[in-house]
Enzyme design. Structure first.
Site, PDB file in Angstrom:
ATOM      1  N   ARG A 234     -14.434   0.333  -0.384  1.00  0.00           N
ATOM      2  CA  ARG A 234     -13.342  -0.602  -0.136  1.00  0.00           C
ATOM      3  C   ARG A 234     -13.224  -0.771   1.368  1.00  0.00           C
ATOM      4  NH1 ARG A 234      -6.795   0.227  -0.888  1.00  0.00           N
ATOM      5  NH2 ARG A 234      -6.960   0.935   1.260  1.00  0.00           N
TER       6      ARG A 234
ATOM      7  N   HIS B 140      -3.114  -5.919  -1.654  1.00  0.00           N
ATOM      8  CA  HIS B 140      -1.848  -5.179  -1.648  1.00  0.00           C
ATOM      9  C   HIS B 140      -0.634  -6.092  -1.795  1.00  0.00           C
ATOM     10  CE1 HIS B 140       0.330  -1.341  -0.766  1.00  0.00           C
ATOM     11  NE2 HIS B 140      -0.739  -0.905  -1.396  1.00  0.00           N
TER      12      HIS B 140
ATOM     13  N   GLU C  47      -8.413  -6.790  -5.169  1.00  0.00           N
ATOM     14  CA  GLU C  47      -7.341  -6.058  -5.855  1.00  0.00           C
ATOM     15  C   GLU C  47      -5.956  -6.555  -5.456  1.00  0.00           C
ATOM     16  OE1 GLU C  47      -7.764  -1.919  -5.011  1.00  0.00           O
ATOM     17  OE2 GLU C  47      -5.640  -1.519  -5.355  1.00  0.00           O
TER      18      GLU C  47
ATOM     19  N   GLU D 272     -11.388   4.932  -8.234  1.00  0.00           N
ATOM     20  CA  GLU D 272     -11.034   5.049  -6.817  1.00  0.00           C
ATOM     21  C   GLU D 272     -11.006   6.526  -6.428  1.00  0.00           C
ATOM     22  OE1 GLU D 272      -7.119   3.593  -5.899  1.00  0.00           O
ATOM     23  OE2 GLU D 272      -7.422   3.761  -3.738  1.00  0.00           O
TER      24      GLU D 272
ATOM     25  N   TRP E  84       5.132  -4.891   0.769  1.00  0.00           N
ATOM     26  CA  TRP E  84       4.284  -3.990   1.550  1.00  0.00           C
ATOM     27  C   TRP E  84       2.958  -3.808   0.837  1.00  0.00           C
ATOM     28  CZ3 TRP E  84       2.314   0.967   0.325  1.00  0.00           C
ATOM     29  CH2 TRP E  84       1.491   1.500   1.349  1.00  0.00           C
TER      30      TRP E  84
HETATM   31  O1  KDG Z   1      -5.217   2.990  -3.361  1.00  0.00           O
HETATM   32  C1  KDG Z   1      -4.801   1.842  -3.379  1.00  0.00           C
HETATM   33  O2  KDG Z   1      -5.431   0.877  -3.786  1.00  0.00           O
HETATM   34  C2  KDG Z   1      -3.459   1.580  -2.882  1.00  0.00           C
HETATM   35  O3  KDG Z   1      -3.043   0.457  -2.879  1.00  0.00           O
HETATM   36  C3  KDG Z   1      -2.707   2.779  -2.437  1.00  0.00           C
HETATM   37  C4  KDG Z   1      -1.210   2.604  -2.454  1.00  0.00           C
HETATM   38  O4  KDG Z   1      -0.810   1.953  -1.275  1.00  0.00           O
HETATM   39  C5  KDG Z   1      -0.584   3.960  -2.527  1.00  0.00           C
HETATM   40  O5  KDG Z   1      -0.975   4.581  -3.720  1.00  0.00           O
HETATM   41  C6  KDG Z   1       0.923   3.877  -2.457  1.00  0.00           C
HETATM   42  O6  KDG Z   1       1.481   5.154  -2.636  1.00  0.00           O
HETATM   43 MG    MG Z   2      -4.251  -0.787  -4.165  1.00  0.00          MG
END
Ligand code: KDG
Ligand code: MG
Length: 402
Positions: free
Chosen positions: A147, A212, A236, A339, A402
């Site tokens: 990623r 995100h 994603e 992941e 966020w």
């Molecule tokens: O691992 C990811 O794809 C994430 O988006 C991580 C997140 O920001 C995280 O798990 C938040 O606690």
């Molecule tokens: Mg994520």
């Protein structure tokens, strides 16, 4: 057979984890994870005040019945706190059952569908050049899938850019720190990153990117379209998914594969996305979606529509979740990818485990149960530390996702 006692253990070996340990009257115990990043104490209370008193005395072999009791019995269904508490109990009960059967958990689930589990790591840098270098380091470590997240000029603390090379922990302050966002800048910059990555390393590795939840459906469609030449494994969380219909617009405009679901808690959050084939990968994981009992149902629904799994595996999911996820991944027929954000050495020491990384894959252990334990004495040396996830604001101060 009865559940004799259950205890919630909160420990912070580098970051906070909520762990549930359940003892049976036959001397076997099981371990579950209930960590909810930035909101850990809500799960602690849910477990200690509302769940533990109910499950003591229950038969730990009746995993399905305990699950239904906690889900239907609360009257208040779903939600991240409830479903994480249920997940913690569920993981511990599967651990107990597999230990009693003398089997690694994947065997109890139906046996191996594969020998090893392909994982993706997190490469990031403050700009395109440093992110390209970081991806190179992951390739050198043997990763087949990476990623890539880059800082973006003009955006304060863009999502996914860590402080170290292997570890990334966004929950970094006792109150939420404020990061920035600007879609126009990101939309211009991110495709340039993937152009350079493909020009540098070719097309042999899988590349992934996490939006995100930052883009509107139209902006996400635009990004997906612009990333098409670089053939991502997935894009994603390209847009928030409370409105599952939003993905129809994205889907109509791009063939970039879409992944979503790390913040989903139940099959209901994913049902329309799966049934309408609006996504390619479902990201729910064991701790997020009520444990193995419920995650299996999501995966089975997904398999009808050729949607594959891609379980969330950030560091805020403890090694207990990672262990359970690897047993699940080793069994599940419609596996896609896992992941894998590495835990710190302190975390690994508090949670001794038998899975291992090799050649871009994680390999599940053979210990009966899920193969992850907790060293309680060591855990006690790392008391809870309040830590919140950041928030994001646009340049004019508007709150953003966020
Ligand atoms: O691992 C990811 O794809 C994430 O988006 C991580 C997140 O920001 C995280 O798990 C938040 O606690
Ligand atoms: Mg994520």
């Amino acid at each position: 057979m009865k559940i004799e006692a259950a205890k919630v253990i909160v420990s912070s070996p580098g970051r906070n984890f909520v762990t549930l340990k359940i003892w049976t009257d036959q001397g076997v115990y099981g371990i579950g994870d209930g960590t909810l990043n930035g909101r850990e104490k809500a799960v602690v209370s849910y477990l200690e005040d509302h769940v533990v008193p109910c499950i003591v005395g229950m038969d730990p072999r009746r995993i399905e019945d305990v699950w239904q009791y906690l889900y239907k019995g609360a009257y208040w269904r779903r939600g991240p706190v409830t479903m994480r508490a249920i997940a913690a109990v569920d993981m511990a009960l599967w651990d107990i059952k597999a230990k009693m059967a003398g089997m690694p958990l994947y065997d109890l689930l139906g046996g191996k569908s594969r020998e090893r589990v392909m994982v993706y790591g997190h490469a990031n840098g403050s700009d395109i050049d440093s992110t390209v270098e970081a991806v190179g380091r992951y390739i050198d470590m043997g990763y087949k899938a990476i990623r890539a997240q880059t800082g973006v000029p003009g955006i304060k603390d863009a999502y996914g850019v860590g402080r170290g090379q292997l570890y990334y922990e966004p929950a970094d302050a006792t109150l939420p720190s404020v990061t920035g966002w600007d879609t126009r800048k990101a939309l211009n910059y991110v495709p340039q990153l993937f152009e350079k990555l493909r020009a540098t390393y070719g097309f042999d590795h899988h590349l992934l990117h996490d939006g995100h939840h930052r883009y509107t459906p139209q902006e996400a469609a635009n990004l997906g379209k612009r990333l098409e030449p670089y053939q991502l494994f997935w894009l994603e969380d390209c847009t928030p998914a409370e409105n599952q219909e939003a993905f129809r617009l994205v889907r109509q405009h791009t063939v970039t594969p879409l992944a979503v679901g790390e913040i989903f808690n139940t099959i209901w959050d994913a049902k329309d996305l799966i049934e309408n084939q609006l996504i390619d990968y479902i990201r729910t994981t064991v701790v997020g979606a009520g444990g193995l009992t419920h995650l299996r149902r999501i995966a089975d629904l997904a398999s009808l529509y050729q949607v594959r799994t891609g379980c969330h595996g950030a560091t805020d999911l403890s090694p207990v979740t990672m262990g359970c996820a690897l047993h699940f991944d080793t069994w599940v027929p419609n596996f896609g990818i896992q992941e894998y954000m590495r835990h710190s050495e302190e975390t690994d020491a508090v949670f001794p485990h038998d899975y291992r990384f090799e050649d871009g894959h994680l390999i599940v252990g053979e210990t009966p149960g899920h193969g992850v334990d907790i060293d309680e004495a060591l855990a006690a040396r790392y008391p809870y530390k309040q830590a919140c996830l950041p928030v994001a604001r646009l340049e004019d101060g508007t709150m953003w996702s966020w």
